[in-house]
Design an enzyme around this catalytic site. Structure first.
Site, short mmCIF file in Angstrom:
data_model
loop_
_atom_site.label_atom_id
_atom_site.label_comp_id
_atom_site.label_asym_id
_atom_site.label_seq_id
_atom_site.Cartn_x
_atom_site.Cartn_y
_atom_site.Cartn_z
CD GLU A 99 -3.10 -2.26 -5.38
OE1 GLU A 99 -3.23 -2.01 -6.59
OE2 GLU A 99 -3.25 -3.40 -4.90
CG ASP A 130 1.81 -5.61 -1.35
OD1 ASP A 130 1.51 -6.46 -0.49
OD2 ASP A 130 1.63 -5.78 -2.56
#
Length: 374
Positions: free
Chosen positions: A129, A70
């Site tokens: 997120e 990520d």
């Protein structure tokens, strides 16, 4: 494990440019510069929004092995004293994604220099997120063209020592849903409450009442939690608030339980609209599917770590959320924790992962690539 790139320097440069989900423009440009410098005729690159996919051709491929990293940071103001602290006000890599990207680059270089038999795909995914980049990236044409047969990922673990990794068969992370609830009533003077519809009172009572969904609305053997982390109402001490807002999260160990909780929440809202003479709306925001590890890959990972002299620990299932679960729902694989020995935890403005864990991460991932190829 030797690499030609300076891992600590890369991590620190990434740490200085945290960006929120689907706004990782500088991060994407930085990664592309590093990847282009490694590129050979066996390496292909695709962009997807602010993400990147990199395919490294194997010598005699029978499958494609994927590794996901990520990219995004968090809306947190950094409180460290690092000379490489965030240059973006109110933004911080407080969840270790700078580590994840650095490790992916290190593994990529090793595999380019030491080819596998199988194809390898490195997935630099934005918006973990929020609002959740895994599912739309998974569904994209770019991803589907290079869709892995097996996929894995890591996440830093501040509480574990460097040199330690941890995972478990089956459920690792929970199903999660964001929760935003807005109350609209009628404001007024503090001296005349009977002429108003007080949304501070309505929202406060709602917070208490919805906890009974967990304690009295679910099977006690079903693990679940509703947390309200933020509550807003009113503007001045002598006026009754016309609006209120609750922000929180729902987390469950069973994917079906999320739906049950939402149904009961909405019934409760209808009752509160009548009893408090107000309007209530709800937004569930980002929803992440559980991270469910396939047994055989976790067992192979454990054996591989023992062979590498890396300490393996059995992890506990956690109510943590991770959108990598959407990829594991469609592609077999697993996720593991990487110990980084930080006195401060994830999403903390003072998190300080030990950079010695970068080498351990690269060795863990590279050795797993080799085990999956054999």
């Amino acid at each position: 494990m030797d690499t030609d790139i300076d891992l600590r320097q890369i991590r620190r440069e990434l740490h200085q440019i945290p960006e929120l989900g689907f706004r990782e423009f500088k991060t994407q440009a930085y990664l592309l510069e590093k990847i282009e410098a490694m590129k050979t005729d066996r390496v292909s690159i695709k962009r997807w929004r602010t993400g990147i996919l990199v395919k490294v051709d194997g010598l005699s491929p029978k499958q494609t092995i994927g590794f996901r990293s990520d990219m995004d940071g968090l809306p947190i103001t950094e409180s460290t004293n690092f000379d490489f602290k965030s240059k973006h006000a109110g933004r911080m890599h407080a969840c270790g994604h700078d580590f994840h990207m650095t490790i992916a680059l290190g593994v990529m270089q090793h595999i380019i220099d030491n080819p596998l038999q199988d194809d390898a795909v490195f997935i630099y995914q934005p918006a973990e997120e929020g609002p959740g980049g895994a599912l739309p990236m998974l569904q994209s044409d770019e991803f589907q063209e290079w869709k892995p047969d097996v996929i894995f990922a890591l996440h830093i673990a501040p509480e574990l020592p460097v040199g330690t990794v941890s995972s478990r068969e089956g459920l690792l992370f929970a199903n999660t849903s964001e929760l935003f609830i807005d109350f609209t009533g009628l404001g007024g003077h503090a001296a005349y409450p009977h002429l108003s519809r007080d949304m501070t009172v309505a929202a406060s009572n709602f917070v208490i009442q919805m906890q009974q969904i967990i304690s009295r609305g679910l099977n006690p053997l079903e693990s679940a939690v509703i947390t309200v982390g933020k509550m807003e109402s009113g503007f001045v001490q002598n006026a009754i608030a016309a609006t209120a807002r609750l922000e929180g999260t729902i987390r469950t160990m069973n994917p079906e339980t999320i739906g049950t909780i939402k149904e009961k929440l909405e019934r409760l809202m209808k009752g509160f609209e009548i009893s408090h003479e107000c309007k209530i709306s709800v937004d569930y925001g980002a929803n992440y599917y559980q991270v469910y590890n396939q047994d055989k890959y976790v067992a192979l990972f454990e054996r591989t770590m023992h062979e590498q002299g890396i300490t393996y620990m059995e992890a506990n299932a956690a109510m943590t959320g991770e959108d990598f679960g959407d990829m594991l729902k469609e592609i077999p694989g697993f996720m593991f924790w990487l110990g980084v020995d930080s006195p401060y935890g994830l999403h903390n403005a003072m998190i300080n992962p030990n950079e010695e864990a970068l080498e351990v991460g690269i060795r863990s991932v590279t050795s797993m690539f080799k085990s999956l190829t054999n």
